[in-house]
Design a protein around this motif. Sequence first.
Motif, PDB file in Angstrom:
ATOM      1  N   UNK A 143       0.880  -1.261   0.078  1.00  0.00           N
ATOM      2  CA  UNK A 143       0.095  -0.087  -0.038  1.00  0.00           C
ATOM      3  C   UNK A 143       0.900   1.308   0.081  1.00  0.00           C
ATOM      4  N   UNK A 144       1.874   1.179   0.868  1.00  0.00           N
ATOM      5  CA  UNK A 144       2.854   2.409   0.784  1.00  0.00           C
ATOM      6  C   UNK A 144       3.622   2.774  -0.371  1.00  0.00           C
ATOM      7  N   UNK A 145       4.128   1.529  -1.166  1.00  0.00           N
ATOM      8  CA  UNK A 145       4.758   1.687  -2.399  1.00  0.00           C
ATOM      9  C   UNK A 145       3.943   2.074  -3.491  1.00  0.00           C
ATOM     10  N   UNK A 146       2.525   1.910  -3.453  1.00  0.00           N
ATOM     11  CA  UNK A 146       1.915   2.216  -4.324  1.00  0.00           C
ATOM     12  C   UNK A 146       1.732   3.692  -4.753  1.00  0.00           C
ATOM     13  N   UNK A 147       2.106   4.424  -3.402  1.00  0.00           N
ATOM     14  CA  UNK A 147       2.168   5.868  -3.381  1.00  0.00           C
ATOM     15  C   UNK A 147       3.481   6.446  -4.230  1.00  0.00           C
ATOM     16  N   UNK A 148       4.173   5.388  -4.307  1.00  0.00           N
ATOM     17  CA  UNK A 148       5.567   6.019  -5.126  1.00  0.00           C
ATOM     18  C   UNK A 148       6.029   5.356  -6.216  1.00  0.00           C
ATOM     19  N   UNK A 149       5.394   4.336  -6.636  1.00  0.00           N
ATOM     20  CA  UNK A 149       5.851   3.776  -8.024  1.00  0.00           C
ATOM     21  C   UNK A 149       4.589   2.995  -8.413  1.00  0.00           C
ATOM     22  N   UNK A 150       4.601   2.804  -9.832  1.00  0.00           N
ATOM     23  CA  UNK A 150       3.721   1.818 -10.526  1.00  0.00           C
ATOM     24  C   UNK A 150       4.528   0.535 -11.024  1.00  0.00           C
ATOM     25  N   UNK A 151       5.736   0.530 -10.716  1.00  0.00           N
ATOM     26  CA  UNK A 151       6.664  -0.518 -11.127  1.00  0.00           C
ATOM     27  C   UNK A 151       6.277  -1.939 -10.765  1.00  0.00           C
TER      28      UNK A 151
END
Length: 297
Positions: A143-151
């Motif tokens: 969930x946190x990563x989705x705010x930083x990247x779409x990779x």
Amino acid sequence: MTKEEEAIHNKEYVYRCIPHRAACDREGRLYCRAANAVLENPVYCSYCPCFAGRDGKEQPVCRYYDFPWQEKTDSRTPNQWKKYADGLIGAGLVPVFPDYIIKRDETEESIEQALQFAAEAHKRQVRKGTGIPYIVHPMEVLSILRGMTEDPDILMAGVLHDVLEDTPSGELELEQRFGPRVLKLVKKETEDKRRHLPAKDSWKIRKMEMISQIRREPAELKKIVLADKLSNMRATKRGYDKEGEAIWQRFNVTDPGMHRWYYMTIGEILAELEDTQAYQEYMHLCREIFGQVRSKG
């Protein structure tokens, strides 16, 4: 036979992403579909990526809940719900982790496969010092990563970041399922546990090695590290608010000054991500938790 029963019978179970109240009993226990577990203290729902708020009776609403539970008429207890889900999982009719995506593309399907893999690998594990199922941590990292990247590889590696370190899963299996780049990212975030030594004796050298490793890595890995550490800091803040200084007793190293050194150093290394909301929250939590901490050494 109902439509749901017919779909199950035909192995065409239709998953739903319609938020509604989770199956709670009068004592507050609930069946958590995401973790396939009965939670004694559902207050944790407030910090879960599945959480969609509370209803008029202050019971948690779950947006990943996908079984045909009737809010007003179903009388099954949380344990009965778990038994029901275990039966469906055992029969191969539903996966361990909820298949909650309705319109799926190849990227989302791959991420969901990573969630399924992590849920199985971390089965029966809980977060340190709590009864919270471990799979909630990789879910929060995602969930946190989705705010930083779409990779998709970074997202999958975030979900899988602890499987080599904390489960019997091996590198070959990870590479075959998710590809060499995902394996490389997961390995970069994996500590050498030195299991021949007591965990407290190897703690500092393990953390120094991780710090040295992260310094050399590009932003793609640093994003995974940030998401992982932010999830940890959120959990620490919840524990600190509840237990105070006693929280440090749940860790292998009980000196809060050592934890301050590690997490603040990580913050310095990740400074290139300072424009992200995740980094700003991370540093705020570090300052709030460790602001008054003094080392015992």
